[in-house]
Design an enzyme around this catalytic site. Sequence first.
Site, mmCIF file in Angstrom:
data_model
loop_
_atom_site.group_PDB
_atom_site.id
_atom_site.type_symbol
_atom_site.label_atom_id
_atom_site.label_comp_id
_atom_site.label_asym_id
_atom_site.label_seq_id
_atom_site.Cartn_x
_atom_site.Cartn_y
_atom_site.Cartn_z
ATOM 1 C CB SER A 7 -2.885 62.706 22.268
ATOM 2 O OG SER A 7 -2.956 64.071 21.922
ATOM 3 C CG HIS A 32 -1.789 62.900 26.570
ATOM 4 N ND1 HIS A 32 -0.848 62.802 27.562
ATOM 5 C CD2 HIS A 32 -1.299 63.797 25.674
ATOM 6 C CE1 HIS A 32 0.176 63.593 27.282
ATOM 7 N NE2 HIS A 32 -0.078 64.223 26.140
ATOM 8 C CG ASP A 34 -1.244 67.029 24.006
ATOM 9 O OD1 ASP A 34 -0.249 66.824 24.709
ATOM 10 O OD2 ASP A 34 -1.765 66.159 23.284
ATOM 11 C CG MET A 36 0.104 72.717 23.026
ATOM 12 S SD MET A 36 0.443 72.286 21.329
ATOM 13 C CE MET A 36 0.447 70.496 21.428
ATOM 14 C CG HIS A 65 1.846 67.001 27.865
ATOM 15 N ND1 HIS A 65 2.184 66.540 26.608
ATOM 16 C CD2 HIS A 65 2.958 67.584 28.369
ATOM 17 C CE1 HIS A 65 3.451 66.843 26.374
ATOM 18 N NE2 HIS A 65 3.935 67.481 27.420
ATOM 19 C CG MET A 67 3.620 70.759 25.987
ATOM 20 S SD MET A 67 3.011 69.943 24.508
ATOM 21 C CE MET A 67 1.377 69.516 25.066
ATOM 22 C CG MET A 136 8.016 65.676 25.361
ATOM 23 S SD MET A 136 6.274 65.230 25.212
ATOM 24 C CE MET A 136 5.942 65.616 23.483
ATOM 25 N N GLY A 143 0.556 67.462 16.794
ATOM 26 C CA GLY A 143 0.340 66.027 16.606
ATOM 27 C C GLY A 143 0.904 65.616 15.254
ATOM 28 N N GLY A 144 1.001 64.338 15.034
ATOM 29 C CA GLY A 144 1.361 63.816 13.713
ATOM 30 C C GLY A 144 2.803 64.017 13.300
ATOM 31 C CG ASP A 174 3.018 62.988 24.094
ATOM 32 O OD1 ASP A 174 2.448 62.684 23.035
ATOM 33 O OD2 ASP A 174 2.734 64.010 24.755
ATOM 34 N N GLY A 176 4.559 60.553 17.899
ATOM 35 C CA GLY A 176 4.917 59.618 16.828
ATOM 36 C C GLY A 176 4.768 58.151 17.209
ATOM 37 N N GLY A 196 -1.892 60.029 19.348
ATOM 38 C CA GLY A 196 -2.900 60.915 18.787
ATOM 39 C C GLY A 196 -3.319 60.455 17.412
HETATM 40 C C1 DX5 Z 1 2.793 66.893 21.033
HETATM 41 C C2 DX5 Z 1 1.764 66.424 22.035
HETATM 42 C C3 DX5 Z 1 1.306 65.045 21.804
HETATM 43 C C4 DX5 Z 1 0.626 64.820 20.466
HETATM 44 C C5 DX5 Z 1 0.896 63.413 20.058
HETATM 45 O O1 DX5 Z 1 3.271 68.101 21.400
HETATM 46 O O2 DX5 Z 1 2.303 66.486 23.342
HETATM 47 O O3 DX5 Z 1 0.513 64.537 22.870
HETATM 48 O O4 DX5 Z 1 -0.749 65.053 20.485
HETATM 49 O O5 DX5 Z 1 0.382 63.221 18.791
HETATM 50 P P1 DX5 Z 1 0.906 62.058 17.822
HETATM 51 O O6 DX5 Z 1 0.635 60.743 18.528
HETATM 52 O O7 DX5 Z 1 0.062 62.250 16.600
HETATM 53 O O8 DX5 Z 1 2.365 62.281 17.590
HETATM 54 ZN ZN ZN Z 2 1.198 65.391 24.941
#
Ligand code: DX5
Ligand code: ZN
Length: 215
Positions: A7, A32, A34, A36, A65, A67, A136, A143-144, A174, A176, A196
């Site tokens: 990601s 990937h 994201d 948003m 992806h 969102m 999810m 992320g994180g 996706d 953690g 990510g």
């Molecule tokens: C969260 C995103 C993920 C995110 C994952 O809303 O959809 O793709 O970047 O990041 P990690 O792997 O750090 O949880």
């Molecule tokens: Zn994602």
Amino acid sequence: MTKIAPSLLSADFRNIEKEIKKVERCGVDLLHLDIMDGHFVPNITFGPMIVRAINECTKLPLDVHLMIENPDSYVESFVESGADYLTVSIEACRHLHRTISLIKDFKVKVGCALNPATPFELVKPIIKELDLLLLMTVNPGFGGQKFIGSVLSKISEAKKFMEEHKLKTEIEVDGGINPKTAKLVKEAGATILVAGDAIFKSKNYCQIIKALREQ
Ligand code: DX5
Ligand code: ZN
């Protein structure tokens, strides 16, 4: 073999082309991206223009992806920007079948994402239309975040359903994902792992990618 989709949300955007080349060299399967909108999730990232620029840096398939609210209005521009997979969030679709059909009309692969608290049951009526089911493992937006373990039973439920109905739908997870949680989700039935922070905050991308794949 399990597919790995880094990601880019956690990558260094000042050097995005370099970051992409680095993960490409490790033999990843998808990138990937994201998207948003600050409405469906409390964060804003980037739109079709950046997707297009990323597409020009790589031959890897783009796993986009969404969102965002009102995904129907943006399907065409993300397809034109190079999306290979376009995934919408079930919670953002008032007329899910219409949205899925619209994406399929553009001849790209179609995915549907479920938030951690959304039951698998809700996606069953359209599952045969999907190339990818995104479960999810965090609440989307950042992320994180910490992996939500209660999603594991939903992954198993989805896998069982795919087997019973002889469906080849990918099960993507996706949020953690690290070598520890990768093992759990793979055992439950995930076929694509998004990661990510685990990749981009590490010193050796290839080592982590290998660990994610081989857990
Ligand atoms: C969260 C995103 C993920 C995110 C994952 O809303 O959809 O793709 O970047 O990041 P990690 O792997 O750090 O949880
Ligand atoms: Zn994602």
